[in-house]
Motif scaffolding. Sequence first.
Motif, PDB file in Angstrom:
ATOM      1  N   GLY A  79      -0.905  -1.307 -90.202  1.00  0.00           N
ATOM      2  CA  GLY A  79      -0.446  -1.034 -91.552  1.00  0.00           C
ATOM      3  C   GLY A  79       0.033   0.378 -91.803  1.00  0.00           C
ATOM      4  N   ALA A  80       0.162   1.195 -90.774  1.00  0.00           N
ATOM      5  CA  ALA A  80       0.708   2.536 -90.976  1.00  0.00           C
ATOM      6  C   ALA A  80       2.130   2.424 -91.517  1.00  0.00           C
ATOM      7  CB  ALA A  80       0.710   3.323 -89.663  1.00  0.00           C
ATOM      8  N   VAL A  81       2.475   3.330 -92.429  1.00  0.00           N
ATOM      9  CA  VAL A  81       3.796   3.249 -93.065  1.00  0.00           C
ATOM     10  C   VAL A  81       4.772   4.272 -92.506  1.00  0.00           C
ATOM     11  CG1 VAL A  81       2.928   2.243 -95.194  1.00  0.00           C
ATOM     12  CG2 VAL A  81       3.001   4.737 -94.960  1.00  0.00           C
ATOM     13  N   ALA A  82       4.257   5.245 -91.761  1.00  0.00           N
ATOM     14  CA  ALA A  82       5.118   6.268 -91.154  1.00  0.00           C
ATOM     15  C   ALA A  82       4.291   7.014 -90.128  1.00  0.00           C
ATOM     16  CB  ALA A  82       5.663   7.229 -92.213  1.00  0.00           C
ATOM     17  N   ALA A  83       4.962   7.839 -89.351  1.00  0.00           N
ATOM     18  CA  ALA A  83       4.280   8.689 -88.382  1.00  0.00           C
ATOM     19  C   ALA A  83       4.724  10.128 -88.588  1.00  0.00           C
ATOM     20  CB  ALA A  83       4.602   8.239 -86.954  1.00  0.00           C
TER      21      ALA A  83
END
Length: 508
Positions: A79-83
Amino acid sequence: MTSQCTGVDRAHSGSGFALNDVAVRLGVQCVPADANESKTVITGISQDSRRVAAGEIYAALPGANQHGAAFADEAAARGAVAAVSDRPCPPLPTFVVDGPRRILGPLAAWIYGEPSRHLDVFGVTGTNGKTSTAYLLSAGLRGAGTEHGLISGVSVGGPQGEHPAVRTTPEASDLQRTLASLRAQGASAAALEVSSHALALHRVDGIRFRVSVFTNLGPDHLDFHSDLENYYAAKARLFAAERSAAAVLNIDDDHGKRLGAELDIPHRTFSTTSTAADFYAEHITADEHGTSFVLHHGDERGATVRLRLLGAHQVDNALGAIAALALAGVDLDSAVAGMSELTSVPGRMQRIDAGQPFLAFVDYMHNTAGQHRQFRYLRSLTDGKIVVVLGATGERDPSKRQPLGATAGTLADIVVVTDESPFSDDADELRGDIVLGARSADHAAIVVEPDRAAAFATAVALTGPGDVLVVAGRGHDPIQTFGAVTRAFDDRVELRNALEHSILLGDR
Protein backbone atom coordinates in the motif's frame (compact mmCIF):
# COMPACT_ATOMS: atom_id res chain seq x y z
CA MET A 1 3.78 1.51 24.63
CA THR A 2 2.40 -0.44 21.71
CA SER A 3 4.63 -1.75 18.95
CA GLN A 4 6.15 0.83 16.64
CA CYS A 5 4.19 -0.73 13.79
CA THR A 6 0.69 -1.02 15.22
CA GLY A 7 -2.32 0.71 13.76
CA VAL A 8 -2.65 2.66 17.00
CA ASP A 9 0.73 4.27 16.53
CA ARG A 10 0.11 5.08 12.88
CA ALA A 11 -3.33 6.51 13.55
CA HIS A 12 -1.90 8.96 16.05
CA SER A 13 1.16 9.99 14.09
CA GLY A 14 0.23 10.75 10.46
CA SER A 15 -0.40 14.42 9.72
CA GLY A 16 -2.28 14.20 6.41
CA PHE A 17 0.11 15.84 3.93
CA ALA A 18 -0.43 15.21 0.24
CA LEU A 19 2.24 14.05 -2.21
CA ASN A 20 2.53 17.51 -3.73
CA ASP A 21 3.30 18.87 -0.24
CA VAL A 22 6.18 16.39 -0.05
CA ALA A 23 7.37 17.53 -3.48
CA VAL A 24 7.47 21.13 -2.28
CA ARG A 25 9.21 20.08 0.93
CA LEU A 26 11.93 18.15 -0.89
CA GLY A 27 12.16 20.47 -3.91
CA VAL A 28 11.75 17.58 -6.37
CA GLN A 29 8.83 16.04 -8.26
CA CYS A 30 7.79 12.40 -8.38
CA VAL A 31 9.32 10.33 -11.19
CA PRO A 32 7.13 9.53 -13.03
CA ALA A 33 4.63 12.24 -12.12
CA ASP A 34 1.58 11.08 -10.18
CA ALA A 35 -1.72 12.44 -11.52
CA ASN A 36 -3.21 12.21 -8.01
CA GLU A 37 -0.32 14.05 -6.39
CA SER A 38 -2.54 16.74 -4.89
CA LYS A 39 -5.10 14.24 -3.57
CA THR A 40 -3.02 11.35 -2.24
CA VAL A 41 -2.81 11.78 1.52
CA ILE A 42 0.37 10.61 3.24
CA THR A 43 -0.23 8.65 6.45
CA GLY A 44 3.40 8.01 7.37
CA ILE A 45 6.82 6.91 6.16
CA SER A 46 8.82 3.70 6.60
CA GLN A 47 12.18 2.38 5.44
CA ASP A 48 11.10 -1.26 5.90
CA SER A 49 9.24 -2.73 2.90
CA ARG A 50 7.91 -5.54 5.13
CA ARG A 51 6.20 -3.09 7.48
CA VAL A 52 5.15 -0.21 5.28
CA ALA A 53 1.39 0.44 5.53
CA ALA A 54 -1.24 1.77 3.16
CA GLY A 55 -0.80 5.46 2.45
CA GLU A 56 2.85 5.60 3.52
CA ILE A 57 5.97 6.65 1.68
CA TYR A 58 8.59 3.95 1.32
CA ALA A 59 12.13 5.17 1.99
CA ALA A 60 14.34 2.98 -0.20
CA LEU A 61 17.78 3.38 1.33
CA PRO A 62 21.16 2.05 0.21
CA GLY A 63 22.27 -0.75 2.53
CA ALA A 64 25.48 -2.61 3.25
CA ASN A 65 24.40 -5.60 1.17
CA GLN A 66 21.29 -4.58 -0.79
CA HIS A 67 19.53 -1.43 -1.89
CA GLY A 68 16.00 -0.78 -0.65
CA ALA A 69 14.88 -0.14 -4.23
CA ALA A 70 15.00 -3.92 -4.76
CA PHE A 71 11.98 -4.23 -2.46
CA ALA A 72 9.79 -1.54 -4.03
CA ASP A 73 7.35 -4.14 -5.40
CA GLU A 74 6.77 -5.47 -1.89
CA ALA A 75 6.26 -1.94 -0.54
CA ALA A 76 3.79 -1.17 -3.32
CA ALA A 77 1.88 -4.38 -2.64
CA ARG A 78 1.52 -3.33 0.99
CA GLY A 79 0.00 0.00 0.00
CA ALA A 80 2.91 2.43 -0.26
CA VAL A 81 1.91 5.41 -2.39
CA ALA A 82 5.39 6.67 -3.30
CA ALA A 83 9.07 6.16 -2.60
CA VAL A 84 11.94 8.44 -1.70
CA SER A 85 15.36 7.23 -2.81
CA ASP A 86 18.50 8.07 -4.75
CA ARG A 87 17.09 6.21 -7.78
CA PRO A 88 13.69 5.48 -9.34
CA CYS A 89 11.82 2.67 -7.58
CA PRO A 90 9.22 1.31 -10.01
CA PRO A 91 6.35 0.63 -9.70
CA LEU A 92 6.23 3.45 -7.15
CA PRO A 93 6.42 7.12 -8.15
CA THR A 94 9.69 8.23 -6.60
CA PHE A 95 11.12 11.40 -5.15
CA VAL A 96 14.72 11.05 -6.31
CA VAL A 97 17.14 12.87 -3.99
CA ASP A 98 20.84 12.83 -3.27
CA GLY A 99 21.61 11.14 0.06
CA PRO A 100 18.17 9.84 1.08
CA ARG A 101 19.45 8.97 4.57
CA ARG A 102 20.21 12.65 5.16
CA ILE A 103 16.68 13.77 4.37
CA LEU A 104 14.78 10.85 5.94
CA GLY A 105 14.92 12.09 9.55
CA PRO A 106 13.80 15.67 8.83
CA LEU A 107 11.16 14.44 6.36
CA ALA A 108 9.78 11.92 8.87
CA ALA A 109 9.82 14.56 11.61
CA TRP A 110 7.78 16.85 9.36
CA ILE A 111 5.31 14.12 8.42
CA TYR A 112 4.79 13.19 12.08
CA GLY A 113 4.32 16.75 13.29
CA GLU A 114 7.83 17.54 14.63
CA PRO A 115 7.30 15.47 17.79
CA SER A 116 10.63 16.38 19.44
CA ARG A 117 9.51 20.02 19.48
CA HIS A 118 6.79 18.97 21.90
CA LEU A 119 8.90 16.66 24.11
CA ASP A 120 11.92 17.17 26.34
CA VAL A 121 14.20 14.66 24.63
CA PHE A 122 17.27 13.58 26.61
CA GLY A 123 19.97 12.01 24.43
CA VAL A 124 22.77 9.83 25.79
CA THR A 125 25.89 8.89 23.86
CA GLY A 126 29.29 7.44 24.70
CA THR A 127 31.13 4.13 24.51
CA ASN A 128 29.95 2.71 27.83
CA GLY A 129 27.07 3.58 30.13
CA LYS A 130 24.51 4.71 27.53
CA THR A 131 21.84 2.18 28.44
CA SER A 132 22.23 2.55 32.21
CA THR A 133 22.16 6.35 31.96
CA ALA A 134 19.02 6.22 29.82
CA TYR A 135 17.36 3.92 32.36
CA LEU A 136 18.40 6.25 35.20
CA LEU A 137 16.96 9.21 33.29
CA SER A 138 13.73 7.27 32.89
CA ALA A 139 13.66 6.39 36.59
CA GLY A 140 14.31 10.03 37.49
CA LEU A 141 11.52 11.26 35.25
CA ARG A 142 9.20 8.65 36.75
CA GLY A 143 10.13 9.78 40.24
CA ALA A 144 9.34 13.36 39.29
CA GLY A 145 5.91 12.30 38.01
CA THR A 146 6.70 13.00 34.35
CA GLU A 147 4.98 10.88 31.71
CA HIS A 148 7.76 9.88 29.36
CA GLY A 149 9.22 7.33 27.00
CA LEU A 150 12.43 5.29 27.04
CA ILE A 151 14.10 4.36 23.74
CA SER A 152 17.14 2.21 24.41
CA GLY A 153 19.03 -0.74 23.00
CA VAL A 154 17.10 -2.97 25.42
CA SER A 155 13.52 -1.79 25.05
CA VAL A 156 11.25 0.91 23.70
CA GLY A 157 8.54 1.96 26.13
CA GLY A 158 6.12 4.64 27.20
CA PRO A 159 2.90 5.24 29.12
CA GLN A 160 1.11 2.38 27.35
CA GLY A 161 3.75 -0.35 27.72
CA GLU A 162 6.95 -1.47 26.04
CA HIS A 163 8.44 -3.87 23.53
CA PRO A 164 11.99 -5.18 22.87
CA ALA A 165 14.35 -2.99 20.89
CA VAL A 166 15.69 -4.05 17.51
CA ARG A 167 18.83 -1.89 17.62
CA THR A 168 20.43 0.66 19.96
CA THR A 169 18.82 3.59 18.12
CA PRO A 170 15.91 2.95 15.72
CA GLU A 171 16.00 3.97 12.07
CA ALA A 172 14.91 7.56 11.47
CA SER A 173 11.34 6.87 10.34
CA ASP A 174 10.68 4.44 13.20
CA LEU A 175 12.20 6.88 15.67
CA GLN A 176 10.03 9.81 14.57
CA ARG A 177 6.92 7.63 14.57
CA THR A 178 7.76 6.44 18.09
CA LEU A 179 8.26 9.99 19.36
CA ALA A 180 4.94 10.99 17.81
CA SER A 181 3.27 8.01 19.46
CA LEU A 182 4.75 8.99 22.83
CA ARG A 183 3.37 12.47 22.42
CA ALA A 184 -0.06 11.04 21.54
CA GLN A 185 0.08 8.89 24.69
CA GLY A 186 0.54 11.98 26.82
CA ALA A 187 4.29 11.88 27.33
CA SER A 188 6.14 15.15 27.77
CA ALA A 189 9.69 13.74 27.76
CA ALA A 190 11.80 10.90 26.36
CA ALA A 191 15.17 9.36 27.19
CA LEU A 192 16.96 8.21 24.03
CA GLU A 193 20.11 6.13 23.72
CA VAL A 194 22.09 7.50 20.76
CA SER A 195 24.71 5.26 19.14
CA SER A 196 27.59 6.44 17.00
CA HIS A 197 26.10 4.47 14.11
CA ALA A 198 22.85 6.41 14.51
CA LEU A 199 24.73 9.70 14.34
CA ALA A 200 26.86 8.68 11.36
CA LEU A 201 23.84 7.27 9.50
CA HIS A 202 21.59 10.29 10.25
CA ARG A 203 19.01 8.34 12.25
CA VAL A 204 18.57 11.15 14.79
CA ASP A 205 18.51 13.96 12.23
CA GLY A 206 15.31 15.94 12.69
CA ILE A 207 15.29 15.54 16.49
CA ARG A 208 15.74 18.52 18.78
CA PHE A 209 17.33 17.40 22.06
CA ARG A 210 16.61 19.28 25.27
CA VAL A 211 19.80 17.96 26.91
CA SER A 212 22.42 15.55 25.57
CA VAL A 213 24.76 13.53 27.80
CA PHE A 214 28.31 12.39 26.99
CA THR A 215 29.41 9.42 29.14
CA ASN A 216 32.91 8.51 27.91
CA LEU A 217 34.79 7.36 24.84
CA GLY A 218 37.25 4.54 24.20
CA PRO A 219 38.17 2.28 21.28
CA ASP A 220 35.08 0.52 19.92
CA HIS A 221 33.27 0.10 16.60
CA LEU A 222 36.48 0.95 14.76
CA ASP A 223 35.47 -1.49 12.02
CA PHE A 224 32.79 1.07 11.16
CA HIS A 225 34.49 4.37 12.05
CA SER A 226 38.05 3.34 10.99
CA ASP A 227 39.79 5.20 13.82
CA LEU A 228 39.19 6.83 17.21
CA GLU A 229 39.12 10.35 15.77
CA ASN A 230 36.27 9.50 13.40
CA TYR A 231 34.49 7.72 16.24
CA TYR A 232 34.79 10.84 18.40
CA ALA A 233 33.62 13.05 15.54
CA ALA A 234 30.48 10.92 15.16
CA LYS A 235 29.70 11.22 18.87
CA ALA A 236 30.34 14.96 18.83
CA ARG A 237 27.61 15.47 16.21
CA LEU A 238 25.01 15.03 18.92
CA PHE A 239 26.19 18.23 20.59
CA ALA A 240 25.94 20.54 17.59
CA ALA A 241 23.95 23.70 18.33
CA GLU A 242 21.34 22.90 15.69
CA ARG A 243 20.68 19.54 17.36
CA SER A 244 21.01 20.00 21.14
CA ALA A 245 19.98 22.92 23.32
CA ALA A 246 22.32 21.95 26.17
CA ALA A 247 24.86 19.31 27.16
CA VAL A 248 26.17 17.37 30.15
CA LEU A 249 29.75 16.07 29.96
CA ASN A 250 31.89 13.62 31.91
CA ILE A 251 35.18 15.46 32.51
CA ASP A 252 36.83 12.39 34.03
CA ASP A 253 37.14 11.37 30.38
CA ASP A 254 39.68 13.18 28.20
CA HIS A 255 37.24 13.27 25.30
CA GLY A 256 34.63 14.81 27.57
CA LYS A 257 37.08 17.58 28.45
CA ARG A 258 37.86 18.09 24.78
CA LEU A 259 34.18 18.22 23.89
CA GLY A 260 33.58 20.87 26.53
CA ALA A 261 36.26 23.07 25.01
CA GLU A 262 34.70 22.71 21.55
CA LEU A 263 31.03 23.28 22.38
CA ASP A 264 29.11 26.47 21.76
CA ILE A 265 25.98 25.43 23.67
CA PRO A 266 25.31 25.71 27.42
CA HIS A 267 26.74 22.73 29.28
CA ARG A 268 27.38 21.30 32.73
CA THR A 269 30.08 18.88 33.83
CA PHE A 270 30.17 15.88 36.15
CA SER A 271 32.97 13.94 37.80
CA THR A 272 33.82 11.38 40.44
CA THR A 273 37.33 12.78 40.87
CA SER A 274 37.20 16.57 40.46
CA THR A 275 35.46 19.02 42.79
CA ALA A 276 35.67 21.55 39.96
CA ALA A 277 32.82 19.79 38.14
CA ASP A 278 29.31 21.20 38.36
CA PHE A 279 28.12 17.87 39.73
CA TYR A 280 30.55 15.62 41.57
CA ALA A 281 30.47 12.60 43.85
CA GLU A 282 32.46 11.74 46.95
CA HIS A 283 32.54 8.86 49.41
CA ILE A 284 31.58 6.26 46.82
CA THR A 285 30.85 2.77 48.10
CA ALA A 286 29.81 -0.27 46.06
CA ASP A 287 28.99 -3.75 47.34
CA GLU A 288 26.85 -6.70 46.31
CA HIS A 289 23.67 -4.89 47.33
CA GLY A 290 24.08 -1.54 45.60
CA THR A 291 26.02 1.69 45.32
CA SER A 292 25.99 4.92 47.29
CA PHE A 293 27.71 8.30 47.09
CA VAL A 294 27.53 11.84 48.38
CA LEU A 295 26.32 14.27 45.71
CA HIS A 296 27.53 17.87 45.46
CA HIS A 297 26.20 20.46 43.02
CA GLY A 298 25.83 24.22 43.09
CA ASP A 299 24.94 25.36 46.59
CA GLU A 300 23.79 21.85 47.50
CA ARG A 301 26.34 19.89 49.49
CA GLY A 302 26.35 16.46 51.02
CA ALA A 303 23.18 14.76 49.74
CA THR A 304 23.53 10.99 49.99
CA VAL A 305 22.33 9.02 46.98
CA ARG A 306 21.69 5.30 47.26
CA LEU A 307 21.29 3.15 44.15
CA ARG A 308 20.32 -0.48 43.83
CA LEU A 309 22.44 -0.72 40.69
CA LEU A 310 25.71 -2.59 41.10
CA GLY A 311 29.19 -1.19 40.57
CA ALA A 312 30.94 2.11 41.21
CA HIS A 313 30.73 2.88 37.49
CA GLN A 314 27.00 3.47 38.02
CA VAL A 315 27.89 6.64 39.92
CA ASP A 316 29.13 8.18 36.65
CA ASN A 317 25.88 7.20 34.96
CA ALA A 318 23.77 8.57 37.80
CA LEU A 319 25.68 11.86 37.82
CA GLY A 320 25.10 12.29 34.10
CA ALA A 321 21.37 11.62 34.50
CA ILE A 322 21.07 13.89 37.54
CA ALA A 323 22.89 16.75 35.83
CA ALA A 324 20.76 16.43 32.68
CA LEU A 325 17.50 16.47 34.64
CA ALA A 326 18.67 19.43 36.71
CA LEU A 327 19.57 21.34 33.55
CA ALA A 328 16.05 20.70 32.26
CA GLY A 329 14.48 21.99 35.46
CA VAL A 330 13.28 18.65 36.87
CA ASP A 331 12.92 18.50 40.67
CA LEU A 332 16.06 16.67 41.78
CA ASP A 333 14.83 15.35 45.11
CA SER A 334 11.99 13.54 43.36
CA ALA A 335 14.22 12.43 40.49
CA VAL A 336 16.90 10.98 42.79
CA ALA A 337 14.22 9.20 44.78
CA GLY A 338 13.01 7.65 41.53
CA MET A 339 16.53 6.53 40.62
CA SER A 340 16.89 4.84 44.00
CA GLU A 341 13.93 2.61 43.09
CA LEU A 342 15.55 1.27 39.91
CA THR A 343 16.47 -2.32 40.80
CA SER A 344 18.52 -3.24 37.73
CA VAL A 345 19.22 -2.51 34.09
CA PRO A 346 18.68 -5.63 31.95
CA GLY A 347 21.97 -7.36 31.24
CA ARG A 348 24.07 -4.70 32.96
CA MET A 349 25.82 -6.27 35.96
CA GLN A 350 22.58 -8.14 36.58
CA ARG A 351 22.78 -10.49 39.52
CA ILE A 352 21.55 -14.05 39.06
CA ASP A 353 20.79 -15.75 42.37
CA ALA A 354 19.57 -19.34 42.48
CA GLY A 355 20.78 -19.95 46.03
CA GLN A 356 24.36 -20.79 45.05
CA PRO A 357 27.19 -20.03 47.53
CA PHE A 358 28.84 -17.46 45.26
CA LEU A 359 27.90 -14.32 43.37
CA ALA A 360 26.93 -14.67 39.71
CA PHE A 361 26.29 -11.91 37.19
CA VAL A 362 25.46 -11.29 33.54
CA ASP A 363 27.02 -8.17 32.07
CA TYR A 364 27.29 -6.55 28.67
CA MET A 365 31.00 -5.65 28.95
CA HIS A 366 32.16 -5.94 25.35
CA ASN A 367 35.22 -3.68 25.19
CA THR A 368 38.37 -3.35 27.27
CA ALA A 369 37.30 -0.09 28.93
CA GLY A 370 34.16 -1.81 30.20
CA GLN A 371 36.19 -4.80 31.34
CA HIS A 372 38.53 -2.65 33.45
CA ARG A 373 35.59 -0.93 35.13
CA GLN A 374 33.63 -4.09 35.80
CA PHE A 375 36.47 -6.36 36.90
CA ARG A 376 37.58 -3.73 39.41
CA TYR A 377 34.15 -3.95 41.00
CA LEU A 378 34.04 -7.75 40.86
CA ARG A 379 37.46 -8.02 42.51
CA SER A 380 36.18 -5.90 45.40
CA LEU A 381 33.52 -8.53 46.09
CA THR A 382 35.76 -11.54 46.64
CA ASP A 383 39.01 -12.75 48.11
CA GLY A 384 38.61 -15.85 45.97
CA LYS A 385 38.52 -16.46 42.24
CA ILE A 386 36.87 -14.55 39.44
CA VAL A 387 35.54 -16.86 36.74
CA VAL A 388 34.50 -15.26 33.46
CA VAL A 389 32.66 -16.72 30.47
CA LEU A 390 33.80 -14.86 27.38
CA GLY A 391 33.46 -14.92 23.61
CA ALA A 392 33.52 -12.56 20.65
CA THR A 393 30.59 -11.54 18.46
CA GLY A 394 31.07 -12.03 14.74
CA GLU A 395 30.97 -9.31 12.09
CA ARG A 396 32.50 -6.83 14.54
CA ASP A 397 35.86 -5.12 14.77
CA PRO A 398 38.38 -8.01 14.74
CA SER A 399 41.01 -5.84 16.45
CA LYS A 400 38.94 -6.03 19.67
CA ARG A 401 39.18 -9.78 20.10
CA GLN A 402 42.69 -10.38 21.38
CA PRO A 403 42.59 -7.35 23.73
CA LEU A 404 39.31 -8.65 25.18
CA GLY A 405 40.96 -11.99 25.85
CA ALA A 406 44.11 -10.38 27.24
CA THR A 407 42.21 -8.15 29.64
CA ALA A 408 40.08 -11.03 30.89
CA GLY A 409 43.17 -13.20 31.19
CA THR A 410 44.86 -10.53 33.30
CA LEU A 411 41.96 -9.56 35.56
CA ALA A 412 40.16 -12.90 36.00
CA ASP A 413 41.46 -16.21 37.35
CA ILE A 414 39.60 -18.59 35.06
CA VAL A 415 38.47 -17.73 31.52
CA VAL A 416 35.92 -20.03 29.89
CA VAL A 417 35.95 -19.23 26.15
CA THR A 418 32.80 -19.98 24.20
CA ASP A 419 30.67 -18.84 21.26
CA GLU A 420 28.59 -15.68 21.33
CA SER A 421 26.91 -15.02 17.96
CA PRO A 422 29.40 -15.70 15.16
CA PHE A 423 26.97 -14.55 12.44
CA SER A 424 28.82 -15.17 9.16
CA ASP A 425 32.28 -15.31 10.75
CA ASP A 426 34.18 -18.49 11.54
CA ALA A 427 33.40 -19.46 15.15
CA ASP A 428 36.70 -21.31 15.59
CA GLU A 429 38.62 -18.20 14.52
CA LEU A 430 36.65 -15.98 16.91
CA ARG A 431 37.37 -18.30 19.82
CA GLY A 432 40.98 -18.64 18.76
CA ASP A 433 41.55 -14.87 18.92
CA ILE A 434 40.07 -14.69 22.43
CA VAL A 435 42.22 -17.63 23.56
CA LEU A 436 45.36 -16.11 22.03
CA GLY A 437 44.75 -12.89 23.93
CA ALA A 438 43.96 -14.66 27.19
CA ARG A 439 47.09 -16.80 26.99
CA SER A 440 49.24 -13.73 26.38
CA ALA A 441 48.39 -12.54 29.90
CA ASP A 442 50.06 -15.65 31.35
CA HIS A 443 47.81 -15.52 34.40
CA ALA A 444 44.36 -17.10 34.15
CA ALA A 445 43.50 -20.73 33.54
CA ILE A 446 41.78 -21.09 30.17
CA VAL A 447 39.03 -23.53 29.25
CA VAL A 448 37.52 -23.72 25.75
CA GLU A 449 33.92 -24.94 25.36
CA PRO A 450 32.20 -23.90 22.11
CA ASP A 451 28.68 -24.78 23.23
CA ARG A 452 27.46 -21.85 25.30
CA ALA A 453 25.15 -23.82 27.60
CA ALA A 454 27.91 -26.34 28.30
CA ALA A 455 30.31 -23.45 28.94
CA PHE A 456 27.93 -22.11 31.58
CA ALA A 457 27.81 -25.51 33.28
CA THR A 458 31.61 -25.71 33.17
CA ALA A 459 32.00 -22.23 34.65
CA VAL A 460 29.54 -23.01 37.46
CA ALA A 461 31.45 -26.20 38.29
CA LEU A 462 34.72 -24.22 38.46
CA THR A 463 33.30 -21.54 40.78
CA GLY A 464 33.63 -22.23 44.50
CA PRO A 465 32.04 -20.75 47.62
CA GLY A 466 32.89 -17.07 47.95
CA ASP A 467 34.07 -16.77 44.34
CA VAL A 468 32.51 -14.57 41.66
CA LEU A 469 31.21 -15.73 38.28
CA VAL A 470 30.40 -13.33 35.44
CA VAL A 471 29.03 -14.10 31.99
CA ALA A 472 30.29 -11.26 29.81
CA GLY A 473 29.59 -9.80 26.40
CA ARG A 474 25.96 -10.33 25.44
CA GLY A 475 23.98 -8.78 28.27
CA HIS A 476 20.23 -8.88 27.55
CA ASP A 477 20.50 -10.32 24.00
CA PRO A 478 18.01 -13.23 23.78
CA ILE A 479 19.18 -14.68 20.43
CA GLN A 480 22.31 -16.51 19.26
CA THR A 481 23.05 -16.39 15.54
CA PHE A 482 25.15 -18.84 13.52
CA GLY A 483 25.07 -17.84 9.86
CA ALA A 484 21.44 -18.10 8.79
CA VAL A 485 20.51 -20.13 11.88
CA THR A 486 19.22 -18.48 15.04
CA ARG A 487 18.23 -19.91 18.39
CA ALA A 488 16.77 -18.50 21.56
CA PHE A 489 19.50 -18.09 24.16
CA ASP A 490 19.18 -15.58 26.99
CA ASP A 491 22.32 -15.60 29.15
CA ARG A 492 20.31 -14.65 32.23
CA VAL A 493 17.90 -17.55 31.80
CA GLU A 494 20.58 -20.07 30.84
CA LEU A 495 22.92 -19.09 33.68
CA ARG A 496 20.10 -19.53 36.17
CA ASN A 497 19.36 -22.93 34.65
CA ALA A 498 23.00 -23.95 35.04
CA LEU A 499 23.07 -22.77 38.66
CA GLU A 500 19.82 -24.55 39.53
CA HIS A 501 20.97 -27.74 37.82
CA SER A 502 24.22 -27.68 39.79
CA ILE A 503 22.34 -27.28 43.06
CA LEU A 504 19.90 -30.03 42.10
CA LEU A 505 22.79 -32.42 41.48
CA GLY A 506 24.14 -31.62 44.90
CA ASP A 507 27.32 -30.01 43.64
CA ARG A 508 26.70 -27.08 45.97
